[in-house]
Scaffold this motif. Structure first.
Motif, mmCIF file in Angstrom:
data_model
loop_
_atom_site.group_PDB
_atom_site.id
_atom_site.type_symbol
_atom_site.label_atom_id
_atom_site.label_comp_id
_atom_site.label_asym_id
_atom_site.label_seq_id
_atom_site.Cartn_x
_atom_site.Cartn_y
_atom_site.Cartn_z
ATOM 1 N N ILE A 137 0.684 -1.472 0.097
ATOM 2 C CA ILE A 137 -0.014 -0.555 0.202
ATOM 3 C C ILE A 137 0.447 1.439 -0.276
ATOM 4 O O ILE A 137 0.510 2.482 -0.569
ATOM 5 C CB ILE A 137 -1.136 -0.266 1.113
ATOM 6 C CG1 ILE A 137 -1.898 -1.284 1.106
ATOM 7 C CG2 ILE A 137 -1.463 1.406 1.031
ATOM 8 C CD1 ILE A 137 -2.731 -1.040 2.520
ATOM 9 N N ARG A 138 1.720 1.117 0.353
ATOM 10 C CA ARG A 138 2.372 1.848 1.111
ATOM 11 C C ARG A 138 3.343 3.058 0.280
ATOM 12 O O ARG A 138 4.266 3.898 -0.464
ATOM 13 C CB ARG A 138 3.350 2.205 1.796
ATOM 14 C CG ARG A 138 4.422 3.446 2.453
ATOM 15 C CD ARG A 138 5.956 3.333 4.019
ATOM 16 N NE ARG A 138 6.224 4.288 4.088
ATOM 17 C CZ ARG A 138 7.112 4.939 3.743
ATOM 18 N NH1 ARG A 138 7.974 4.608 2.232
ATOM 19 N NH2 ARG A 138 7.970 5.809 3.908
ATOM 20 N N THR A 139 4.166 1.842 -1.301
ATOM 21 C CA THR A 139 4.401 2.122 -2.509
ATOM 22 C C THR A 139 4.082 1.813 -3.357
ATOM 23 O O THR A 139 4.041 3.167 -4.305
ATOM 24 C CB THR A 139 5.684 0.900 -2.347
ATOM 25 O OG1 THR A 139 4.899 -0.729 -2.727
ATOM 26 C CG2 THR A 139 6.384 0.691 -1.604
ATOM 27 N N VAL A 140 2.586 1.986 -3.387
ATOM 28 C CA VAL A 140 1.355 1.776 -5.127
ATOM 29 C C VAL A 140 0.880 2.946 -4.923
ATOM 30 O O VAL A 140 0.983 3.636 -5.683
ATOM 31 C CB VAL A 140 0.296 0.285 -4.957
ATOM 32 C CG1 VAL A 140 -0.262 0.893 -5.837
ATOM 33 C CG2 VAL A 140 1.559 -0.556 -4.994
ATOM 34 N N LEU A 141 0.777 3.545 -3.621
ATOM 35 C CA LEU A 141 -0.395 4.721 -3.449
ATOM 36 C C LEU A 141 0.000 5.811 -4.151
ATOM 37 O O LEU A 141 -0.913 6.266 -4.517
ATOM 38 C CB LEU A 141 -0.789 4.705 -1.571
ATOM 39 C CG LEU A 141 -2.238 6.167 -1.284
ATOM 40 C CD1 LEU A 141 -3.653 5.364 -1.673
ATOM 41 C CD2 LEU A 141 -2.142 5.808 -0.395
ATOM 42 N N PRO A 142 0.979 6.329 -3.323
ATOM 43 C CA PRO A 142 1.737 7.480 -4.135
ATOM 44 C C PRO A 142 1.380 7.557 -5.846
ATOM 45 O O PRO A 142 0.934 8.562 -6.233
ATOM 46 C CB PRO A 142 2.987 7.713 -4.253
ATOM 47 C CG PRO A 142 3.311 6.601 -2.717
ATOM 48 C CD PRO A 142 2.314 5.766 -2.598
ATOM 49 N N HIS A 143 1.567 6.560 -6.497
ATOM 50 C CA HIS A 143 1.233 6.212 -8.032
ATOM 51 C C HIS A 143 -0.434 6.579 -8.009
ATOM 52 O O HIS A 143 -0.754 7.220 -9.495
ATOM 53 C CB HIS A 143 2.027 4.854 -8.338
ATOM 54 C CG HIS A 143 3.428 4.978 -8.082
ATOM 55 N ND1 HIS A 143 3.816 5.954 -9.376
ATOM 56 C CD2 HIS A 143 4.297 3.974 -7.401
ATOM 57 C CE1 HIS A 143 5.531 5.305 -8.731
ATOM 58 N NE2 HIS A 143 4.964 4.647 -7.511
ATOM 59 N N MET A 144 -0.538 5.468 -6.888
ATOM 60 C CA MET A 144 -2.580 5.741 -7.502
ATOM 61 C C MET A 144 -2.793 7.172 -7.141
ATOM 62 O O MET A 144 -3.490 7.656 -8.157
ATOM 63 C CB MET A 144 -3.105 4.721 -7.043
ATOM 64 C CG MET A 144 -2.644 3.454 -7.039
ATOM 65 S SD MET A 144 -4.260 2.651 -6.035
ATOM 66 C CE MET A 144 -3.921 0.841 -6.616
ATOM 67 N N GLN A 145 -2.342 8.070 -6.332
ATOM 68 C CA GLN A 145 -2.620 9.547 -6.047
ATOM 69 C C GLN A 145 -2.111 9.904 -6.916
ATOM 70 O O GLN A 145 -3.162 11.466 -7.399
ATOM 71 C CB GLN A 145 -2.020 9.611 -4.914
ATOM 72 C CG GLN A 145 -2.779 9.768 -3.323
ATOM 73 C CD GLN A 145 -2.443 9.359 -2.246
ATOM 74 O OE1 GLN A 145 -0.912 9.884 -2.366
ATOM 75 N NE2 GLN A 145 -2.671 9.670 -1.213
ATOM 76 N N GLU A 146 -1.315 10.040 -8.140
ATOM 77 C CA GLU A 146 -0.947 10.873 -8.786
ATOM 78 C C GLU A 146 -1.878 10.723 -10.389
ATOM 79 O O GLU A 146 -2.065 11.630 -10.902
ATOM 80 C CB GLU A 146 0.878 10.610 -9.892
ATOM 81 C CG GLU A 146 1.543 11.563 -10.571
ATOM 82 C CD GLU A 146 2.801 11.370 -10.311
ATOM 83 O OE1 GLU A 146 2.779 11.248 -11.774
ATOM 84 O OE2 GLU A 146 3.187 10.322 -10.253
ATOM 85 N N ALA A 147 -2.507 9.200 -10.784
ATOM 86 C CA ALA A 147 -3.545 9.158 -11.317
ATOM 87 C C ALA A 147 -4.433 9.178 -11.089
ATOM 88 O O ALA A 147 -4.820 9.565 -12.018
ATOM 89 C CB ALA A 147 -3.517 7.559 -11.709
ATOM 90 N N GLY A 148 -4.536 9.511 -10.240
ATOM 91 C CA GLY A 148 -6.310 10.187 -10.064
ATOM 92 C C GLY A 148 -7.241 8.755 -9.888
ATOM 93 O O GLY A 148 -8.685 8.982 -9.907
#
Length: 268
Positions: A137-148
């Motif tokens: 979660i910690r590593t994937v979430l920033p990429h999802m947040q950037e993508a929206g």
């Protein structure tokens, strides 16, 4: 797929382009529910990152997926190691540019009473069953947040509702997964949902062999099937289809929830 006596269920339709623009990372993908889930997403066009510790089994799953026209890559990973989890995500982003769906199915479930549970094994259960979920979660979430956009699906267990002796570490870890997921749902951000799949007793090869008697009967499955509202053994496909819905764009208004996939053995 098993059927309930007296039921008349229409055929399930699979759309080959449902997830064709999605990148899906699945842990515990080498067998059981993880393998079935991976193959379902592959049939629907997703690009897969298949994660597990068992390389030979991962290779077999990917070969079968590719033979059926699917695509993906495998990553052998000790998910109790944060650095290895981080590397898997970095490799996926370099290869595909994004991760749309994170499905965390990897787990271990040794049986020991509380007073006899080896401390090192107890810590290993927590490390694999809950810490690893946090790592990804910690590593994937920033990429999802950037993508929206993103779908994060973690795994609990029906044993939270129907515990039995010897499952303390496992049940404890799965309770923690639910709390983590609810907190994640609050923090995830626009376009990102976080939910929990809670399988009941599912007839994977491992579970069936573990609980079968020498004469081939399986009273545990039989007894639970009678208790359930749906009187048949749960199948890996049952869980995979539920996950596919939670992972879909149309599930955008559902977050922080438990999806009990246990045939109605318990109620929430």
């Amino acid at each position: 797929m098993a059927t309930e006596r007296g039921a008349n269920i229409p055929p399930i339709k699979i759309y080959s382009d449902k997830f064709e623009d999605h990148v899906v990372l699945i842990t515990g993908a080498a067998q059981g529910i993880g393998e079935t889930t991976a193959k379902l997403f592959a049939k629907q066009g997703a690009a897969l990152i298949l994660v597990d510790i068992e390389e030979d089994k991962l290779k077999r799953v990917l070969q079968e997926i590719e033979a059926a026209g699917g695509k993906g890559l495998i990553r052998v990973c000790d998910i109790s190691d944060y650095g290895q989890c981080e590397q898997v995500v970095e490799d996926a982003i370099k290869t595909y540019g994004k991760i749309d769906v994170l499905i965390q199915l990897a787990a271990i479930y040794p049986f020991h009473s509380i007073i006899e549970h080896p401390i090192d094994l107890y810590q290993k259960v927590l490390s694999i069953n809950i810490n690893a979920s946090f790592y990804f979660i910690r590593t994937v979430l920033p990429h999802m947040q950037e993508a929206g956009y993103g779908r994060i699906i973690n795994t609990a267990s029906g044993t939270l509702q129907l515990p039995s002796p010897g499952q303390n570490a496992y049940v404890t870890s799965k309770g923690g997964v639910i709390g983590m997921t609810r907190q994640l749902a609050v923090e995830a951000g626009p376009g990102i949902t976080a939910n929990v799949i809670m399988p009941g007793l599912i007839q994977t090869e491992h579970a069936w062999n573990l609980l079968s008697k020498p004469d081939g009967t399986n009273p545990v499955f039989d007894q639970l099937s009678e208790k359930q509202c749906v009187h048949r053994a749960g199948q890996p496909e049952d869980v995979a289809y539920t996950i596919a819905f939670i992972a879909s764009p149309e599930a955008s208004f559902i977050s922080g929830q438990i999806f009990d996939c246990g045939g109605g053995a318990t109620f929430h």
